[in-house]
Design an enzyme around this catalytic site. Structure first.
Site, PDB file in Angstrom:
ATOM      1  N   CYS A   1     -58.383 -33.055 -17.660  1.00 58.92           N
ATOM      2  CA  CYS A   1     -59.529 -32.457 -16.969  1.00 58.92           C
ATOM      3  C   CYS A   1     -59.255 -30.963 -16.806  1.00 58.92           C
ATOM      4  O   CYS A   1     -58.382 -30.409 -17.469  1.00 58.92           O
ATOM      5  CB  CYS A   1     -59.823 -33.155 -15.643  1.00 58.92           C
ATOM      6  SG  CYS A   1     -58.622 -32.886 -14.325  1.00 58.92           S
TER       7      CYS A   1
ATOM      8  N   ASN B   1     -56.345 -30.700 -13.249  1.00 59.95           N
ATOM      9  CA  ASN B   1     -55.381 -31.788 -13.073  1.00 59.95           C
ATOM     10  C   ASN B   1     -55.103 -32.081 -11.603  1.00 59.95           C
ATOM     11  O   ASN B   1     -53.979 -32.368 -11.205  1.00 59.95           O
ATOM     12  CB  ASN B   1     -54.083 -31.491 -13.835  1.00 59.95           C
ATOM     13  CG  ASN B   1     -53.162 -32.694 -14.001  1.00 59.95           C
ATOM     14  OD1 ASN B   1     -51.951 -32.560 -13.938  1.00 59.95           O
ATOM     15  ND2 ASN B   1     -53.709 -33.874 -14.198  1.00 59.95           N
TER      16      ASN B   1
ATOM     17  N   CYS C   1     -57.984 -33.797  -9.714  1.00 60.34           N
ATOM     18  CA  CYS C   1     -58.957 -34.817  -9.293  1.00 60.34           C
ATOM     19  C   CYS C   1     -59.115 -35.915 -10.344  1.00 60.34           C
ATOM     20  O   CYS C   1     -58.568 -36.997 -10.215  1.00 60.34           O
ATOM     21  CB  CYS C   1     -60.323 -34.199  -8.995  1.00 60.34           C
ATOM     22  SG  CYS C   1     -60.401 -33.206  -7.492  1.00 60.34           S
ATOM     23  N   ARG C   2     -59.873 -35.616 -11.386  1.00 56.73           N
ATOM     24  CA  ARG C   2     -60.262 -36.656 -12.339  1.00 56.73           C
ATOM     25  C   ARG C   2     -59.115 -37.191 -13.179  1.00 56.73           C
ATOM     26  O   ARG C   2     -58.940 -38.411 -13.287  1.00 56.73           O
ATOM     27  CB  ARG C   2     -61.369 -36.131 -13.261  1.00 56.73           C
ATOM     28  CG  ARG C   2     -62.653 -35.817 -12.524  1.00 56.73           C
ATOM     29  CD  ARG C   2     -63.641 -35.106 -13.406  1.00 56.73           C
ATOM     30  NE  ARG C   2     -63.145 -33.759 -13.735  1.00 56.73           N
ATOM     31  CZ  ARG C   2     -63.708 -32.960 -14.624  1.00 56.73           C
ATOM     32  NH1 ARG C   2     -64.780 -33.361 -15.288  1.00 56.73           N
ATOM     33  NH2 ARG C   2     -63.226 -31.755 -14.851  1.00 56.73           N
ATOM     34  N   SER C   3     -58.345 -36.315 -13.811  1.00 52.74           N
ATOM     35  CA  SER C   3     -57.301 -36.823 -14.713  1.00 52.74           C
ATOM     36  C   SER C   3     -56.164 -37.531 -13.969  1.00 52.74           C
ATOM     37  O   SER C   3     -55.710 -38.579 -14.433  1.00 52.74           O
ATOM     38  CB  SER C   3     -56.792 -35.739 -15.656  1.00 52.74           C
ATOM     39  OG  SER C   3     -56.252 -34.646 -14.976  1.00 52.74           O
TER      40      SER C   3
ATOM     41  N   ASP D   1     -67.030 -33.459 -12.096  1.00 46.32           N
ATOM     42  CA  ASP D   1     -65.867 -33.013 -11.339  1.00 46.32           C
ATOM     43  C   ASP D   1     -66.148 -33.091  -9.839  1.00 46.32           C
ATOM     44  O   ASP D   1     -66.934 -32.305  -9.300  1.00 46.32           O
ATOM     45  CB  ASP D   1     -65.524 -31.575 -11.743  1.00 46.32           C
ATOM     46  CG  ASP D   1     -64.173 -31.137 -11.219  1.00 46.32           C
ATOM     47  OD1 ASP D   1     -63.648 -31.775 -10.279  1.00 46.32           O
ATOM     48  OD2 ASP D   1     -63.646 -30.141 -11.751  1.00 46.32           O
TER      49      ASP D   1
END
Length: 152
Positions: A7, A10, A12-14, A120
């Site tokens: 993402c 690095n 939140c999402r990943s 995001d």
């Protein structure tokens, strides 16, 4: 199989995708390695974003040991698959791809999920919605990998 989730920062999402997929893979008996990175370097060495840690923990996923890092040139060959959280992350990863890279690169979500991007939550503030998409994506990925093991 080594899979890298990617993402922007690095935080939140990943890292959520890494933790969720690792958890679900373990439950399914799938042996694979998972990691995460960002296209940017703003949060290298930092833990994931607090609200994402809390939202994930409420669902039983522990993000607390993870630390931010930026994608490196070696990642393009050390991983079998790089899964980007959105089109911008995928485009950035493709732009940085070194010669001789062997990792396949694609979006984490595909058309089966009705959308291609995981928005995001750092900007949208919708941590629950992001986790819903990540859980669905992780389950689909694990199902695909298990099917490949059977037929491969």
């Amino acid at each position: 199989m080594r899979i890298l989730f990617l993402c922007l920062g690095n935080i939140c999402r990943s890292p959520a995708a890494e933790a969720v997929t690792r958890h679900k893979a373990r439950e399914a008996g799938l042996e694979a390695e998972f990691d995460s990175a960002g296209t940017g370097d703003w949060h290298v060495g930092e833990p994931p974003y607090g609200p994402m840690i809390e939202a994930a923990a409420a669902r039983g996923y522990d993000l607390s040991p993870l630390r931010g890092r930026q994608i490196s040139h070696t990642d393009y060959s050390e991983f079998d698959l790089i899964l980007a959280m959105d089109e911008n992350n995928l485009r950035d990863a493709l732009d940085r791809q070194p010669g001789g890279a062997t990792a396949a690169m694609q979006l984490f979500l595909d058309a089966r999920h009705g959308r291609h991007d995981v928005p995001d939550p750092y900007f949208t503030r919708d941590f629950e919605g992001a986790l819903d998409l990540i859980e669905a994506g992780a389950e689909a990925l694990i199902a695909d990998l298990l099917e490949e093991q059977k037929t491969g």
